[in-house]
Design an enzyme around this catalytic site. Structure first.
Site, mmCIF file in Angstrom:
data_model
loop_
_atom_site.group_PDB
_atom_site.id
_atom_site.type_symbol
_atom_site.label_atom_id
_atom_site.label_comp_id
_atom_site.label_asym_id
_atom_site.label_seq_id
_atom_site.Cartn_x
_atom_site.Cartn_y
_atom_site.Cartn_z
ATOM 1 C CE1 TYR A 47 29.478 93.517 77.029
ATOM 2 C CE2 TYR A 47 31.136 95.119 77.640
ATOM 3 C CZ TYR A 47 30.707 93.807 77.568
ATOM 4 O OH TYR A 47 31.508 92.800 78.032
ATOM 5 C CG HIS A 48 29.153 100.513 72.213
ATOM 6 N ND1 HIS A 48 30.396 100.576 71.596
ATOM 7 C CD2 HIS A 48 29.391 100.688 73.539
ATOM 8 C CE1 HIS A 48 31.337 100.778 72.512
ATOM 9 N NE2 HIS A 48 30.743 100.851 73.685
ATOM 10 N N PRO A 49 24.375 99.054 71.948
ATOM 11 C CG PRO A 49 22.697 98.147 73.315
ATOM 12 C CD PRO A 49 24.182 98.374 73.249
#
Length: 529
Positions: free
Chosen positions: A464-466
């Site tokens: 979850y780190h775009p």
């Protein structure tokens, strides 16, 4: 007419709404596509496990089929609620490595080196350990040590030490490498999201208006200057509000490039294909997509110590009556950072999150019994993806092509294999002997590098780190979308302020750095930086 319109009340938008409305002489409008953050699971840290199924606070994205991950479509949860992803994340407070920011500056993001950004991290932070050379003690964002600890979390830290890795009491201290416990964005057992920390205390300001369920469809212009935003509320109507000074897009790594493209700013060929008039041909909009790919190793626990079968009723009562117990836990209590054998410089290139529960498919696959899981991700992937419009309708989700493991020489996959082997090494230590059952993922039969690669392709997921899809850079950088002041190239009065402006992924969780970006952006906008 407002002075500033902020699109997106997430990790960055709430910070800006607070800081810009400090001046009583300006009027600020904050638009959020999702609802208010009323849900009790938003505020109970352990409630993040229950938010997985709460469609009302999540954009609920899925990627296009990933060719290097067995053609799977991966789930990408993103916060669609006041506070954005800071209202649904695991609350780990991590800044990354100092050199990450010096690297940003070297890539053309002048003014974003470590010595320039540290004061903004400190301004944001209210650390329960107090102020220091590296920490803030009186900022809006609460940063706390754990109130509750699962018995297996210290076992994990001990096992890492037995494997020969150092301990670390502060991942945001003088050194990042080592294993220990995460500090979290919580205050007295409750989540300290950007909405709770920055927006709630100033919501009554007369010069600040907040509209929820407001989906922006485009930015309007007077000549080359952005002068307003068109949006709908609850999917109905077409409202248009004007901005005399600036429109500030804070939709995050997915929604910000989408809004720019809907407004005619982006790759010209793609815009024309959707019938959108091209205002500025910026090929970098939606490009440079980066994310941390994560692989989980899971073992059965022989003792009933994990969070798997916890009573929701008892946990809830203990939490809501006394703010005590497992409900105060962020679940990922312990973890660490390591340099693998393939690390290219002094920075750790791997991050671990230990979860005293069986966590498969983001927790959506509920498994019987008891177990524990360690996440491992490669912090500096070479692979790049991109985003594309599927239509000119703002309600239609983008096409997400993350490009996982698509680097030319396969380096990312090699590091992922190392990450898995180190996870298994930690679980093999004596500290886990009283609790160790069978290996559930991938299973003892997976031993060769070829088998490990097949497991990674079959099971790896986003953590979850775009970032990076509106990246900042120098004036001569054809792929830069914004300059070092976060101003969109080719127009006036329009900025992007969120994780999309990061030139490269930082070495860790991205929430605290996104709030830092907004803190510094507020000074840039007000002429103080």
């Amino acid at each position: 007419m407002y002075d500033y319109i902020i699109v997106g009340a997430g990790s960055a938008g709430c910070v800006l709404a607070n800081r810009l409305s400090e001046d009583p002489g300006v009027k600020v409008l904050l638009l959020e596509a999702g609802p208010s953050d009323w849900h009790p699971f938003v505020h109970m840290p352990a409630g993040l496990a229950k938010l997985v199924g709460q469609k009302g606070v999540n954009w609920d994205y899925n990627t296009a089929p990933e060719p290097n991950l067995d053609g799977r479509s991966l789930w990408w949860p993103r916060g669609k609620v006041l506070g954005g992803s800071s209202s649904i994340n695991a609350m780990c407070y991590i800044r990354g490595h100092a050199r990450d920011y010096d690297e940003w500056a070297a890539l053309g993001a002048e003014g974003w080196s470590w010595d320039k950004v540290l004061p903004y991290f400190k301004r944001s932070e209210c650390n329960t350990r107090g102020a220091s050379e590296l920490h803030g003690g009186d900022g809006p964002l609460a940063v706390s040590d754990r109130l509750h600890e699962n018995p297996l979390s210290p076992v994990f830290v001990d096992a890492a030490a037995q494997a020969g890795f150092p301990r670390n009491e502060d991942f945001n201290g003088p050194r990042q490498e080592g294993f220990g416990f995460y500090q979290t964005t919580t205050r007295k057992g409750s989540r300290s999201s950007s909405a709770e920390a920055y927006l709630k205390p100033v919501r009554s300001r007369k010069n600040l208006s907040v509209v929820t369920h407001a989906l922006a469809s485009r930015v309007t212009f007077d000549g080359e200057r952005a002068n307003g935003v068109v949006y709908s509320v609850h999917g109905r109507g077409a409202y248009c509000e004007g901005a005399s000074r600036e429109v500030i897009v804070c939709g995050g790594a997915l929604n910000s490039p989408q809004l720019l493209m809907l407004s005619g700013i982006g790759p010209a060929e793609q815009l024309r294909a959707q019938g959108i008039d091209v205002r500025v041909d910026l090929p970098g909009v939606g490009a440079n997509l980066q994310d941390h790919l994560d692989i989980c190793t899971m073992q059965r626990c022989t003792q009933k110590l994990t969070y798997d079968q916890a009573s929701d009723v008892m946990v809830g009562l203990q939490y809501f009556l006394f703010k005590q117990g497992p409900g105060t836990s962020n679940i990922a209590e312990a973890g660490g950072f390591l340099r693998s054998a393939l690390a290219e410089d002094e920075r750790p290139d791997l991050q671990f999150h230990f979860v005293p529960a069986q966590l498969d498919d983001h927790g959506r696959n509920v498994m019987p019994g008891y177990g524990y899981t360690v996440h491992a991700c490669f912090l500096r992937p070479r692979s790049r993806g991109r985003l594309s419009l599927v239509s000119a309708n703002p309600a239609d989700k983008l096409r997400i092509d993350p490009g996982y493991l698509n680097d030319a020489d396969g380096f990312d996959l090699k590091v992922m294999v190392e990450a898995f082997k180190l996870s298994r090494k930690i679980f093999a230590q004596e500290a886990f002997a009283p609790y160790r059952g069978e290996e559930l993922l991938p299973g003892a039969a997976t031993q060769s590098d070829e088998e490990i690669v097949a497991f990674i392709r079959r099971k790896a997921e986003s953590i979850y780190h775009p970032v990076g899809t509106c990246r900042m850079g120098a004036a001569n950088d054809p792929q830069a979308v914004v300059d070092a002041q976060l101003r969109v190239r080719g127009v006036q009065g329009l900025r992007v302020v969120d994780a999309s402006v990061m030139p490269k992924l930082i070495g860790g969780n991205t929430n605290a750095p996104t709030m830092m970006i907004a803190e510094r952006a507020a000074d840039l906008i007000r002429g103080r930086a």
